[in-house]
Write a protein that holds these residues in place. Structure first.
Motif, PDB file in Angstrom:
ATOM      1  N   ALA A 273      35.393  37.262 -90.853  1.00 41.34           N
ATOM      2  CA  ALA A 273      36.019  38.151 -91.832  1.00 41.34           C
ATOM      3  C   ALA A 273      37.029  39.061 -91.143  1.00 41.34           C
ATOM      4  O   ALA A 273      38.137  39.290 -91.650  1.00 41.34           O
ATOM      5  CB  ALA A 273      34.956  38.982 -92.546  1.00 41.34           C
TER       6      ALA A 273
ATOM      7  N   THR B  84      30.186  44.168 -97.289  1.00 38.35           N
ATOM      8  CA  THR B  84      29.894  42.746 -97.245  1.00 38.35           C
ATOM      9  C   THR B  84      28.669  42.396 -98.070  1.00 38.35           C
ATOM     10  O   THR B  84      27.798  43.236 -98.325  1.00 38.35           O
ATOM     11  CB  THR B  84      29.659  42.270 -95.797  1.00 38.35           C
TER      12      THR B  84
ATOM     13  N   VAL C 223      37.170  29.642 -95.439  1.00 38.48           N
ATOM     14  CA  VAL C 223      37.371  31.085 -95.374  1.00 38.48           C
ATOM     15  C   VAL C 223      38.708  31.399 -96.035  1.00 38.48           C
ATOM     16  O   VAL C 223      39.733  30.824 -95.670  1.00 38.48           O
ATOM     17  CB  VAL C 223      37.376  31.577 -93.913  1.00 38.48           C
TER      18      VAL C 223
ATOM     19  N   ALA D 229      41.420  34.551 -97.484  1.00 40.08           N
ATOM     20  CA  ALA D 229      41.786  35.963 -97.410  1.00 40.08           C
ATOM     21  C   ALA D 229      42.806  36.277 -98.490  1.00 40.08           C
ATOM     22  O   ALA D 229      43.824  35.584 -98.622  1.00 40.08           O
ATOM     23  CB  ALA D 229      42.359  36.300 -96.036  1.00 40.08           C
TER      24      ALA D 229
ATOM     25  N   ILE E 136      37.801  38.928 -98.453  1.00 45.00           N
ATOM     26  CA  ILE E 136      37.446  37.708 -97.732  1.00 45.00           C
ATOM     27  C   ILE E 136      36.336  36.994 -98.493  1.00 45.00           C
ATOM     28  O   ILE E 136      35.339  37.620 -98.887  1.00 45.00           O
ATOM     29  CB  ILE E 136      36.957  38.017 -96.300  1.00 45.00           C
ATOM     30  N   SER E 137      36.506  35.700 -98.697  1.00 42.67           N
ATOM     31  CA  SER E 137      35.439  34.895 -99.305  1.00 42.67           C
ATOM     32  C   SER E 137      35.183  33.680 -98.427  1.00 42.67           C
ATOM     33  O   SER E 137      36.105  33.140 -97.800  1.00 42.67           O
ATOM     34  CB  SER E 137      35.810  34.452-100.721  1.00 42.67           C
TER      35      SER E 137
ATOM     36  N   ALA F   2      33.447  39.730 -98.356  1.00 39.88           N
ATOM     37  CA  ALA F   2      33.678  41.007 -97.685  1.00 39.88           C
ATOM     38  C   ALA F   2      34.968  41.635 -98.169  1.00 39.88           C
ATOM     39  O   ALA F   2      35.934  40.938 -98.497  1.00 39.88           O
ATOM     40  CB  ALA F   2      33.732  40.819 -96.162  1.00 39.88           C
TER      41      ALA F   2
ATOM     42  N   VAL G  68      37.524  44.084 -96.395  1.00 43.73           N
ATOM     43  CA  VAL G  68      37.787  44.531 -95.033  1.00 43.73           C
ATOM     44  C   VAL G  68      38.979  45.488 -95.035  1.00 43.73           C
ATOM     45  O   VAL G  68      40.047  45.155 -95.563  1.00 43.73           O
ATOM     46  CB  VAL G  68      38.086  43.342 -94.095  1.00 43.73           C
TER      47      VAL G  68
END
Length: 315
Positions: A240, A259, A273, A275, A293-294, A305, A307
């Motif tokens: 992440a 998270t 992942v 973003a 973030i996934s 998350a 971030v």
């Protein structure tokens, strides 16, 4: 039966008790960051830790400290307190449910010398299954040199070997999990994620902007200090962090994360992942970026998350 118990008052201990590598679930004693703990109240503990000047993985960049090194200290405190303060036998597993943290940016600016960290840990919402701990929440205030450096809040479950085997099914077989593991993909450019060594990059290209695959390098000496049957939580946090840093136009550091851990990430299937940049709240310092973030695998979410990053000052 699940029961929520009130805080317990334990017999006071004046001296700090040392910590072993086994209590923090580490094989390499050089990765032991905690140096002692003592109770200071009902379900409240003072945990001391060391912040090495030059950690081989969490070494920081551009003259700054690495925030995830402190999160590793908190991670180590979870099993340590379970075993030493809550009578959890070895062999039980602690699984993150969520983790939120926020740093004071000034605490990340100085680097190059070892530091002593104090963690003021308060355990709440302690739930038991019969006599055994089933889960709890930890609130942590981290201090450097007497000044507050960060606040961390996390909840985790505590699983007996039998419960863990039932939850994991065929994936509980460690040998089989490693035999099925996909080889880690080619790492993206380390400079994009604040790294110097390709082997410390945990993302490989998925062929589209803002999309990568998780690299689970089972031979990494820090992230995989000992054999496990799924991607560890610190690997997901690192992914992440790295995904968020790729979107920053200048060197940056993570100052906060929110998270949620929803499923185990397996080794035998690609984990995607993604973003997505978000709009920072009004009034945030210039340069602050917020990234969603996934991580998805087998058609479902395994981790998410939010971030927050800020530019690093010139070294």
């Amino acid at each position: 039966m699940l029961t929520s118990t009130p805080p317990r008052t334990r017999e006071p201990q004046l001296r700090s008790r040392p910590v072993s590598a086994a209590e923090v679930h580490k094989t390499d004693v050089d990765e032991l960051l905690l140096t002692g703990r003592r109770p200071i109240g009902a379900d409240r503990f003072e945990v001391s830790a060391r912040w090495p000047a030059d950690h081989r993985f969490y070494g920081g960049a551009h003259g700054s400290r690495d925030p995830l090194l402190l999160i590793e200290c908190v991670r180590q405190a979870i099993p340590m307190l379970c075993h030493t303060a809550y009578d959890v036998p070895f062999g039980f597993r602690q699984a993150w449910e969520d983790l939120h943290f926020r740093f004071h940016p000034s605490a990340l600016r100085a680097a190059g010398a070892p530091s002593a960290i104090e963690l003021d840990v308060t355990c709440t919402d302690v739930v038991r299954r019969g006599p055994r701990l089933a889960g709890m929440t930890m609130d942590v205030r981290a201090s450097l040199g007497g000044a507050t450096a960060a606040h961390v809040r996390t909840r985790f479950s505590n699983q007996s070997p039998a419960v863990y085997r039932r939850l994991r099914g065929p994936y509980a077989d460690l040998t089989a999990a490693h035999a099925r593991a996909l080889p880690p993909g080619r790492p993206i450019d380390p400079r994009l994620v604040g790294r110097e060594r390709p082997e410390d990059v945990v993302l490989s290209s998925a062929g589209a902007p803002g999309h990568w695959y998780l690299r689970s390098d089972l031979g990494h000496p820090v992230l995989f200090d000992h054999p496990v049957d799924h991607a560890p939580g610190m690997l997901l946090l690192e992914a992440a962090r790295q995904a968020a840093l790729t979107l920053s136009p200048q060197p940056a550091t993570v100052v906060a994360m929110k998270t949620l851990f929803t499923r185990y990430a397996e080794f035998d299937t690609p984990c995607l992942v993604k973003a997505t940049p978000l709009t920072a709240s009004p009034g945030t310092p210039e340069g602050t970026r917020v990234t969603l973030i996934s991580m998805e695998q087998n058609g479902g979410s395994v981790f998410g998350a939010e971030v927050t990053t800020r530019p690093l000052p010139p070294a």
